[in-house]
Design a protein around this motif. Structure first.
Motif, PDB file in Angstrom:
ATOM      1  N   TYR A 216      19.975  46.960  92.367  1.00  0.00           N
ATOM      2  CA  TYR A 216      19.500  47.705  91.186  1.00  0.00           C
ATOM      3  C   TYR A 216      18.518  48.786  91.646  1.00  0.00           C
ATOM      4  CZ  TYR A 216      17.648  48.470  86.464  1.00  0.00           C
ATOM      5  OH  TYR A 216      17.268  49.030  85.252  1.00  0.00           O
ATOM      6  N   SER A 217      19.030  49.918  92.073  1.00  0.00           N
ATOM      7  CA  SER A 217      18.206  50.984  92.655  1.00  0.00           C
ATOM      8  C   SER A 217      17.206  51.554  91.664  1.00  0.00           C
ATOM      9  CB  SER A 217      19.107  52.117  93.184  1.00  0.00           C
ATOM     10  OG  SER A 217      19.971  51.631  94.183  1.00  0.00           O
ATOM     11  N   ALA A 218      17.539  51.529  90.357  1.00  0.00           N
ATOM     12  CA  ALA A 218      16.643  52.089  89.342  1.00  0.00           C
ATOM     13  C   ALA A 218      15.306  51.346  89.298  1.00  0.00           C
ATOM     14  CB  ALA A 218      17.320  52.048  87.967  1.00  0.00           C
ATOM     15  N   GLY A 219      15.304  50.129  89.747  1.00  0.00           N
ATOM     16  CA  GLY A 219      14.083  49.338  89.699  1.00  0.00           C
ATOM     17  C   GLY A 219      13.284  49.344  90.999  1.00  0.00           C
ATOM     18  N   GLN A 220      13.647  50.273  91.954  1.00  0.00           N
ATOM     19  CA  GLN A 220      12.978  50.261  93.263  1.00  0.00           C
ATOM     20  C   GLN A 220      11.470  50.520  93.155  1.00  0.00           C
ATOM     21  OE1 GLN A 220      14.661  49.523  96.401  1.00  0.00           O
ATOM     22  NE2 GLN A 220      12.474  49.047  96.629  1.00  0.00           N
ATOM     23  N   ALA A 221      11.071  51.441  92.307  1.00  0.00           N
ATOM     24  CA  ALA A 221       9.636  51.741  92.157  1.00  0.00           C
ATOM     25  C   ALA A 221       8.890  50.530  91.603  1.00  0.00           C
ATOM     26  CB  ALA A 221       9.448  52.963  91.261  1.00  0.00           C
ATOM     27  N   ALA A 222       9.511  49.800  90.686  1.00  0.00           N
ATOM     28  CA  ALA A 222       8.891  48.601  90.121  1.00  0.00           C
ATOM     29  C   ALA A 222       8.736  47.520  91.188  1.00  0.00           C
ATOM     30  CB  ALA A 222       9.721  48.096  88.943  1.00  0.00           C
ATOM     31  N   ALA A 223       9.778  47.358  92.023  1.00  0.00           N
ATOM     32  CA  ALA A 223       9.727  46.355  93.098  1.00  0.00           C
ATOM     33  C   ALA A 223       8.667  46.723  94.135  1.00  0.00           C
ATOM     34  CB  ALA A 223      11.095  46.220  93.750  1.00  0.00           C
ATOM     35  N   ASP A 224       8.577  48.002  94.489  1.00  0.00           N
ATOM     36  CA  ASP A 224       7.571  48.449  95.461  1.00  0.00           C
ATOM     37  C   ASP A 224       6.155  48.226  94.922  1.00  0.00           C
ATOM     38  OD1 ASP A 224       9.565  49.182  97.178  1.00  0.00           O
ATOM     39  OD2 ASP A 224       9.492  51.332  96.661  1.00  0.00           O
ATOM     40  N   LEU A 225       5.980  48.484  93.610  1.00  0.00           N
ATOM     41  CA  LEU A 225       4.665  48.257  93.005  1.00  0.00           C
ATOM     42  C   LEU A 225       4.283  46.776  93.068  1.00  0.00           C
ATOM     43  CD1 LEU A 225       2.173  49.175  91.447  1.00  0.00           C
ATOM     44  CD2 LEU A 225       3.491  48.925  89.317  1.00  0.00           C
ATOM     45  N   ARG A 226       5.235  45.936  92.750  1.00  0.00           N
ATOM     46  CA  ARG A 226       4.930  44.488  92.791  1.00  0.00           C
ATOM     47  C   ARG A 226       4.616  44.032  94.217  1.00  0.00           C
ATOM     48  NH1 ARG A 226       2.681  41.552  90.670  1.00  0.00           N
ATOM     49  NH2 ARG A 226       3.906  39.615  90.898  1.00  0.00           N
ATOM     50  N   ASP A 252       9.736  51.680  81.991  1.00  0.00           N
ATOM     51  CA  ASP A 252      10.671  51.913  80.887  1.00  0.00           C
ATOM     52  C   ASP A 252      12.128  51.702  81.328  1.00  0.00           C
ATOM     53  OD1 ASP A 252      11.353  52.454  78.272  1.00  0.00           O
ATOM     54  OD2 ASP A 252      11.463  54.642  78.579  1.00  0.00           O
ATOM     55  N   LEU A 253      12.336  50.598  81.975  1.00  0.00           N
ATOM     56  CA  LEU A 253      13.665  50.253  82.465  1.00  0.00           C
ATOM     57  C   LEU A 253      14.418  49.506  81.371  1.00  0.00           C
ATOM     58  CD1 LEU A 253      12.695  49.132  86.071  1.00  0.00           C
ATOM     59  CD2 LEU A 253      13.700  51.319  85.363  1.00  0.00           C
ATOM     60  N   GLY A 254      15.682  49.836  81.209  1.00  0.00           N
ATOM     61  CA  GLY A 254      16.461  49.231  80.134  1.00  0.00           C
ATOM     62  C   GLY A 254      17.002  47.865  80.483  1.00  0.00           C
ATOM     63  N   ALA A 255      17.046  47.494  81.765  1.00  0.00           N
ATOM     64  CA  ALA A 255      17.583  46.190  82.172  1.00  0.00           C
ATOM     65  C   ALA A 255      16.573  45.090  81.855  1.00  0.00           C
ATOM     66  CB  ALA A 255      17.945  46.209  83.646  1.00  0.00           C
ATOM     67  N   PHE A 256      17.101  43.895  81.797  1.00  0.00           N
ATOM     68  CA  PHE A 256      16.246  42.737  81.528  1.00  0.00           C
ATOM     69  C   PHE A 256      15.933  42.021  82.850  1.00  0.00           C
ATOM     70  CE2 PHE A 256      15.960  38.120  80.653  1.00  0.00           C
ATOM     71  CZ  PHE A 256      14.827  38.124  79.857  1.00  0.00           C
ATOM     72  N   THR A 292      22.820  39.567  87.439  1.00  0.00           N
ATOM     73  CA  THR A 292      23.873  40.510  87.846  1.00  0.00           C
ATOM     74  C   THR A 292      23.410  41.503  88.906  1.00  0.00           C
ATOM     75  OG1 THR A 292      23.264  42.034  86.047  1.00  0.00           O
ATOM     76  CG2 THR A 292      24.997  40.397  85.597  1.00  0.00           C
ATOM     77  N   GLY A 293      22.086  41.648  89.031  1.00  0.00           N
ATOM     78  CA  GLY A 293      21.564  42.597  90.001  1.00  0.00           C
ATOM     79  C   GLY A 293      20.258  42.116  90.634  1.00  0.00           C
ATOM     80  N   ILE A 294      19.853  42.793  91.705  1.00  0.00           N
ATOM     81  CA  ILE A 294      18.625  42.461  92.422  1.00  0.00           C
ATOM     82  C   ILE A 294      18.023  43.739  92.979  1.00  0.00           C
ATOM     83  CG2 ILE A 294      19.863  42.043  94.588  1.00  0.00           C
ATOM     84  CD1 ILE A 294      17.799  39.919  95.294  1.00  0.00           C
ATOM     85  N   VAL A 295      16.688  43.781  93.053  1.00  0.00           N
ATOM     86  CA  VAL A 295      15.978  44.859  93.724  1.00  0.00           C
ATOM     87  C   VAL A 295      14.888  44.225  94.575  1.00  0.00           C
ATOM     88  CG1 VAL A 295      14.415  45.240  91.753  1.00  0.00           C
ATOM     89  CG2 VAL A 295      14.742  47.052  93.455  1.00  0.00           C
ATOM     90  N   VAL A 298       9.274  45.604  99.803  1.00  0.00           N
ATOM     91  CA  VAL A 298       8.684  45.120 101.072  1.00  0.00           C
ATOM     92  C   VAL A 298       7.473  45.994 101.383  1.00  0.00           C
ATOM     93  CG1 VAL A 298       9.046  44.597 103.496  1.00  0.00           C
ATOM     94  CG2 VAL A 298      10.972  44.509 101.914  1.00  0.00           C
ATOM     95  N   LYS A 299       6.278  45.385 101.488  1.00  0.00           N
ATOM     96  CA  LYS A 299       5.058  46.110 101.855  1.00  0.00           C
ATOM     97  C   LYS A 299       4.184  45.208 102.740  1.00  0.00           C
ATOM     98  CE  LYS A 299       5.089  50.085  99.499  1.00  0.00           C
ATOM     99  NZ  LYS A 299       4.178  50.295  98.355  1.00  0.00           N
ATOM    100  N   ASP A 300       3.966  45.666 103.995  1.00  0.00           N
ATOM    101  CA  ASP A 300       3.057  44.934 104.901  1.00  0.00           C
ATOM    102  C   ASP A 300       3.424  43.438 104.991  1.00  0.00           C
ATOM    103  OD1 ASP A 300       1.801  47.349 105.078  1.00  0.00           O
ATOM    104  OD2 ASP A 300       0.110  46.786 103.802  1.00  0.00           O
ATOM    105  N   ASN A 301       4.702  43.196 105.175  1.00  0.00           N
ATOM    106  CA  ASN A 301       5.233  41.824 105.270  1.00  0.00           C
ATOM    107  C   ASN A 301       4.993  41.012 103.996  1.00  0.00           C
ATOM    108  OD1 ASN A 301       6.008  42.512 107.848  1.00  0.00           O
ATOM    109  ND2 ASN A 301       5.306  40.592 108.759  1.00  0.00           N
ATOM    110  N   HIS A 302       4.858  41.672 102.892  1.00  0.00           N
ATOM    111  CA  HIS A 302       4.855  41.047 101.564  1.00  0.00           C
ATOM    112  C   HIS A 302       6.202  41.366 100.922  1.00  0.00           C
ATOM    113  CE1 HIS A 302       0.576  40.862 102.417  1.00  0.00           C
ATOM    114  NE2 HIS A 302       0.399  40.080 101.358  1.00  0.00           N
ATOM    115  N   TRP A 303       6.865  40.330 100.450  1.00  0.00           N
ATOM    116  CA  TRP A 303       8.251  40.460  99.993  1.00  0.00           C
ATOM    117  C   TRP A 303       8.357  40.112  98.504  1.00  0.00           C
ATOM    118  CZ3 TRP A 303      12.121  41.541 103.799  1.00  0.00           C
ATOM    119  CH2 TRP A 303      11.680  41.464 105.137  1.00  0.00           C
ATOM    120  N   VAL A 304       9.201  40.921  97.779  1.00  0.00           N
ATOM    121  CA  VAL A 304       9.433  40.686  96.341  1.00  0.00           C
ATOM    122  C   VAL A 304      10.932  40.800  96.047  1.00  0.00           C
ATOM    123  CG1 VAL A 304       9.047  41.511  93.991  1.00  0.00           C
ATOM    124  CG2 VAL A 304       7.167  41.510  95.635  1.00  0.00           C
TER     125      VAL A 304
END
Length: 310
Positions: A216-226, A252-256, A292-295, A298-304
């Motif tokens: 789910y590439s649209a959620g990459q910024a959200a994953a990086d933030l987490r 403002d992502l439309g996916a759940f 159905t999807g995953i994003v 990875v930051k400083d060996n912290h994984w989400v």
């Protein structure tokens, strides 16, 4: 008549004088004899005492190994006034008895063991040693126990310019084993790591007959933030107190968003997926049939992992 009386008187006086001289001589002789006897007796006693002292001084050096009873017996014999030859014979008897006792200890006595135990450690062997007063000893070795390790704990986070460090400790002795953590990967490497996580997750789902997840590439910024947030607060609660699921709302992502997995300190995609699959809650998210999807962040060996239902 008067002349006869005078002669008798003179004769009587002469006899008295002679008798008085004889008695006086006998008395003087007895006194001298008594004195000489006492003097002689004193000399004998002194002589006997001198012999005893000489015997005590000239006791052979090996007589020091005699038993206490033998030594006391020797003193009593000397004090009782026995002759030099008798005392010497007594010493020989004591020495022979000591030699006999030593022989009996070596050849036929029952051992009375005293036990000393040294416990084995993680790396060092121990032993049980039994010793008898006769000098005989027996020893049994105990093998080293070996370390019982705890899990790894990160003590120094890696950066882009320096390695990190993690440690595990022995639950028995407290010894530590230290391991370095690689420097942080570049963004290109992070992209590779994200794709490897996706591949490994889909391999696990395939084993269970589940459909593969899309990235789910649209959620990459959200994953990086987490990933950045869990560096501050390693929790499913965000630093501002909101739940992790609110991150999709911020972008403002439309996916759940239906699930989140986080981890810290693992040095590769394979290592982090293995960790998640060995935990019931994380495994349940990976094998969620509704996802159905995953994003992946990875930051400083912290994984989400953020799981999506579209």
């Amino acid at each position: 008549m008067r002349k006869e009386i005078m002669l008798k008187t003179l004769s009587l006086l002469l006899m008295m004088f002679v008798l008085g001289t004889v008695f006086s001589g006998c008395t003087n002789h007895n006194d001298v004899s008594s004195t000489d006897s006492k003097s002689t007796a004193s000399q004998i006693v002194a002589g006997e005492s001198s012999r005893i002292s000489a015997e005590e001084i000239e006791i052979p050096s090996d007589a020091a190994s005699r038993s206490e009873n033998s030594d006391q017996s020797a003193v009593q014999q000397s004090s009782s006034g026995k002759t030099s030859s008798q005392s010497s014979s007594s010493e020989q008897t004591a020495l022979q008895q000591s030699t006999y006792n030593t022989t009996s200890k070596k050849e036929g006595h029952t051992h009375e063991w005293k036990t000393q135990t040294v416990e084995a450690s993680c790396l060092g062997a121990g032993y049980v040693k039994k010793t008898c007063d006769c000098g005989e000893s027996q020893s049994t070795s105990i093998e080293a126990l070996g370390h019982k390790w705890s899990g790894w704990k990160t003590t120094l986070k890696p950066t882009a310019t320096s390695e990190g460090e993690r440690v595990k400790s022995c639950l028995t002795c407290g010894a530590e084993s230290v391991q370095s953590i690689d420097k942080l990967t570049s963004s290109e490497s992070q992209s590779d790591a994200r794709q490897e996580v996706l591949r490994l997750v889909n391999a696990e789902r395939k084993k269970q007959g589940l459909s593969e997840l899309n990235y789910y590439s649209a959620g990459q910024a959200a994953a990086d933030l987490r990933a950045d947030e869990i560096k501050t607060s390693f929790s499913h609660t965000r630093p501002d107190g909101r739940t992790c699921f609110t991150v999709f709302e911020d972008f403002d992502l439309g996916a759940f968003m239906c699930g989140e997995n986080i981890a810290w300190g693992q040095r590769s995609a394979q290592e982090v997926v293995n960790s998640w699959m060995n935990s019931d809650g994380h495994r349940k998210n990976i094998l969620n049939p509704n996802a159905t999807g995953i994003v992946v962040g990875v930051k400083d060996n912290h994984w989400v992992q953020l799981f999506v239902t579209e």
